[in-house]
Design a protein around this motif. Sequence first.
Motif, PDB file in Angstrom:
ATOM      1  N   ASP A 135       0.820  -1.212   0.000  1.00 48.87           N
ATOM      2  CA  ASP A 135       0.000   0.000   0.000  1.00 48.87           C
ATOM      3  C   ASP A 135       0.852   1.259   0.000  1.00 48.87           C
ATOM      4  OD1 ASP A 135      -2.418  -1.458   0.136  1.00 48.87           O
ATOM      5  OD2 ASP A 135      -2.157  -1.708   2.301  1.00 48.87           O
ATOM      6  N   LEU A 136       2.052   1.169   0.561  1.00 49.36           N
ATOM      7  CA  LEU A 136       2.918   2.338   0.672  1.00 49.36           C
ATOM      8  C   LEU A 136       4.053   2.346  -0.348  1.00 49.36           C
ATOM      9  CD1 LEU A 136       3.231   2.529   4.572  1.00 49.36           C
ATOM     10  CD2 LEU A 136       1.780   3.921   3.095  1.00 49.36           C
ATOM     11  N   GLU A 137       4.244   1.225  -1.010  1.00 51.87           N
ATOM     12  CA  GLU A 137       5.371   1.118  -1.933  1.00 51.87           C
ATOM     13  C   GLU A 137       5.337   2.201  -3.007  1.00 51.87           C
ATOM     14  OE1 GLU A 137       7.462  -2.201  -4.894  1.00 51.87           O
ATOM     15  OE2 GLU A 137       5.543  -2.620  -3.912  1.00 51.87           O
ATOM     16  N   GLY A 138       4.139   2.471  -3.505  1.00 54.20           N
ATOM     17  CA  GLY A 138       4.024   3.453  -4.578  1.00 54.20           C
ATOM     18  C   GLY A 138       4.283   4.880  -4.150  1.00 54.20           C
ATOM     19  N   VAL A 139       4.303   5.131  -2.819  1.00 54.32           N
ATOM     20  CA  VAL A 139       4.552   6.494  -2.322  1.00 54.32           C
ATOM     21  C   VAL A 139       6.013   6.865  -2.506  1.00 54.32           C
ATOM     22  CG1 VAL A 139       4.394   8.011  -0.323  1.00 54.32           C
ATOM     23  CG2 VAL A 139       2.692   6.210  -0.659  1.00 54.32           C
TER      24      VAL A 139
END
Length: 466
Positions: A135-139
């Motif tokens: 969920d946070l990888e793309g940030v």
Amino acid sequence: MNKISSARISRLIGNWRASEGKISQQLSLAIAKLIAARELPVGGVLPSERALATALAVSRGTVVVAYASLRDAGILDSRHGSGHRIIASATTSGTVHTRLAGEVLARPQDIDMTSGALPPSPVLTRMLAALRGADLEGVATGLGYDAAGLPTLRWAVARYYTDLGLPTHPDNILITSGAQQAVWLLANALVDASDAVVVEDPVYRGSLEAFHRRNARIIPVVVTQHGLNMEQLEKALRNRPKLLYLFPEAHNPTGRSLDEASRRHLVRLLERYPTFLVEDGAQTELSTLAETTPRPLAGQMNPEMVATIGTLSKLFWGGLRIGWIRSAPSVIKRLASFKAVDDLGCSMFDQHIAVGLLENIAEARIYRHQEVAGHLKIAEDLIAEHAQGRWHWARPAAGTAMWIHMPGVDTVALCQEAQRHRLFLSPGSGYSAHENFGDFIRLPFVRPPATMQFAIDTICNLTADA
């Protein structure tokens, strides 16, 4: 002569009696720390021994010995008729104190009632529990710096205001590290030394510190349970101040909100005497009366002459340092340049979480409204039972604290005495530009019933003879 009041020292000095040793030694050390931290300036004149002793609830002899110790260290110069002047900065044990020295964290057994912060919302904790690494990888893309804020979050905040009836574009939004940074950015970007700044009296303490640091001329306008004194406000606006800072809704610390007639009157005054308005909406979502969120005043004003502050700290959690400023694009660009120098931008991960939280704002509002209203009812019942009519307050329309009048009580001394009973309180004078309201306290009510019981019992016992 730069006189330093005993009320100011009492507010800054914090839990100064937490260490071992003689009381006089602890006091001289605490004052030295404040001088080292530049909270008490070189050239300033300390209060008389008697005045400081009364404020700190100690003997006059204790202050006499503490001042003598500071004189021996070459920090003070005491002369008859001239008082006790600070003549040098201070270090302690060879260490320069670079933070507000009186701000000591409460020990686990202490009860801190100086903040009205709320525990994390279950909306937040549920979202965090469901997060996965993916969920946070793309940030984590690009360089990770954006002074204005994550574009998707700026869009989400713009939708927040649009849903309140105030059409907003992302170019109108700057993301900040909470509402506190928003106040500081506006003070630094818009106010120069000697500029006149109109504030409410009482007013949020953090704003006073921000404007004091800019060496502004602070002009207070009285707030009562009936609202803002419009005659005083008009007189202040006639003199063309640089800025007006106020809480139209959910005033901090009184909890009052302007009624519709007062809001219209305020807008007319600002049309007649154009002044840049900083509309602090940090507590707007914390209504004790209704679940609806009012439309900001900015919708009725020249968009170039207003900035509105908001935050997620109240609805979701103070540890989520996400706030914002809504203003004209030209103002936002200037503020973003100041923020870039200050911290380069907020955490991208926190901003990403904030986007999801705003999608669940309706649920968060319902939860907080029920939580705040329930705590207020418990606190009012406890006060009615134990204070027996000696305390006076108006039921706050919003916020998390009660503004309580205690006739005949020196609340600066009360708060110092309460510390010895493991209870930390905020006296009313700390919320005033002129240190008025010396017989008021700000008492947060969003604490467990047992904590409220202890706090109210302690205050009642300490003021039984008042």
